[in-house]
Design an enzyme around this catalytic site. Structure first.
Site, PDB file in Angstrom:
ATOM      1  N   ASP A  47      -1.120   1.755   2.981  1.00 22.10           N
ATOM      2  CA  ASP A  47      -0.907   2.519   1.740  1.00 22.10           C
ATOM      3  C   ASP A  47      -1.793   3.766   1.662  1.00 22.10           C
ATOM      4  O   ASP A  47      -2.495   3.984   0.675  1.00 22.10           O
ATOM      5  CB  ASP A  47      -1.179   1.638   0.520  1.00 22.10           C
ATOM      6  CG  ASP A  47      -0.541   0.269   0.614  1.00 22.10           C
ATOM      7  OD1 ASP A  47       0.620   0.198   1.029  1.00 22.10           O
ATOM      8  OD2 ASP A  47      -1.207  -0.726   0.257  1.00 22.10           O
ATOM      9  N   GLU A 257       9.110   0.805  -4.904  1.00 20.18           N
ATOM     10  CA  GLU A 257       7.665   0.923  -5.113  1.00 20.18           C
ATOM     11  C   GLU A 257       7.155   2.166  -4.389  1.00 20.18           C
ATOM     12  O   GLU A 257       7.920   2.914  -3.775  1.00 20.18           O
ATOM     13  CB  GLU A 257       6.939  -0.316  -4.575  1.00 20.18           C
ATOM     14  CG  GLU A 257       7.066  -0.505  -3.077  1.00 20.18           C
ATOM     15  CD  GLU A 257       6.422  -1.791  -2.576  1.00 20.18           C
ATOM     16  OE1 GLU A 257       5.895  -2.571  -3.403  1.00 20.18           O
ATOM     17  OE2 GLU A 257       6.446  -2.032  -1.344  1.00 20.18           O
TER      18      GLU A 257
END
Length: 356
Positions: A47, A257
């Site tokens: 991420d 997401e």
């Protein structure tokens, strides 16, 4: 891979994991089947949120660990407990690990699972935004503050009022105004907030309404203190070429997401993960509130279930930071990568295939 990490620790390569500052090692030998090689192999990272501060690239990733939690569709096996900050002078230069900058036990309200963070800067302060489950196991978004881009960061005693779900991404426009974009379905719990309040026994996936508009990411303008919302979060609408909202059953295009916003040639680009179809896609708009019109695929599926990214300009080029599972082959033990991002003359983004 755990054996390799233990060997690295024995030779000092994991010294930064204890909070020191060290050069993060690159994966060797390179695997030719992948378009790009891992930036960091001293610990598992995912991420990657990339920002340029004072001309230097800083990365604010998740820190994956082997927590021994069984895998499920809610992401329980992503049981991260701290954050590191990394930096480099330019893409291709050595990557420095600045060590642990925030721990779960240092966040008064947090219970577990420090997921994908982001960062921002304003008026001499650096802000680290992060999702975590509170003591009731509900995802909230917190913020921690530092005088330095590399931290360490001190967490505020409470999560941001009005925040929920996961994956905060703070976009600062050219006029200096900042906005937080956030949200994620399935384990990110966004579907449980569809009525405006949290439903403990709500769906574990989405709205289960494939023929109706999909859940959208949320956006909220930030106050000048960068610690609070200036407004209630609202939907960030994503529509097709006819102007109709993407539907819940459109899993190739709908939001899942990992949203990110950047600006290119005066237009706003919203990019995000489609989750169970494993793509990064993007949409464009003329203002940060949208509506955003879907454009196409940014990155084809990587090795591993998840993907999460950031986009930043540096040294006259645009860069896409993302992750895969090259080092471990396990979906919850990931490694960050970077590749050049290219635009066509009409402003569209050229699709990237992460495998050769």
């Amino acid at each position: 891979m755990l054996t390799k990490l233990r060997a690295a620790a024995a030779t000092g390569l994991l010294g930064a994991a204890a909070g020191g500052c060290a050069t993060a090692q690159r994966a060797t030998p390179a695997d030719p089947q992948f378009l790009n090689q891992p930036l960091i192999s001293s610990i598992y990272t995912a991420d990657p949120s990339a920002h340029v501060f004072d001309g230097r690239i800083y990365l604010y990733p998740s820190h994956d660990i082997e927590a021994g939690v069984p895998e499920d569709d809610l992401g329980s096996h992503f049981a991260m407990r701290d954050y590191h900050v990394f930096s480099m002078e330019r893409v291709g230069a050595e990557v420095t690990d600045h060590g642990v900058v925030l721990r779960l036990e240092d966040i008064p309200w947090a219970g577990r699972q420090l997921w994908a963070p982001d960062a921002a800067y304003k008026d001499g302060k650096y802000f680290l935004y992060f999702p975590a489950k509170d003591k009731q196991d509900i995802f909230r978004i917190g913020v921690a503050v530092s005088d330095r881009a590399e931290g360490p960061f001190k967490a505020e005693p409470e999560p941001i009022k009005g925040s929920f779900s996961i994956d905060p991404a703070v976009f600062t426009d050219t006029d200096g105004q900042s906005y937080m974009i956030f949200g994620g379905i399935w384990g990110g719990q966004l579907q449980r907030w569809a009525t405006g309040t949290y439903e403990q026994n709500g769906s574990v996936t989405d709205l289960k309404q494939p023929d109706k508009p999909a859940l959208m990411p949320k956006i909220a303008r930030m106050n000048a203190d960068m610690l609070t919302f200036a407004e209630a979060p609202r939907d960030l609408s994503i529509v097709d070429e006819a102007g109709k909202p993407l539907l819940g059953g459109d899993s190739d295009r709908r939001f899942f997401e990992g949203s990110w916003m950047h600006k290119y040639q005066g237009r706003y680009y919203l990019s995000y993960s489609t989750g169970d179809t494993h793509r990064l896609v993007y949409a464009v708009a003329d203002n940060p509130y949208g509506p955003f019109t879907y454009q196409g695929v940014l990155l084809e599926p990587v090795q591993g279930w998840t993907n999460h990214h950031s986009i930043v300009e540096h040294d006259g080029k645009w860069w896409l930071f993302y992750h895969d599972t090259q080092l471990s082959g396990k979906t919850h033990l990931r490694n960050v990568k970077v590749t050049e991002l290219n635009y066509n003359p009409d402003g569209s983004i050229r699709t990237i295939n992460p495998m050769r």
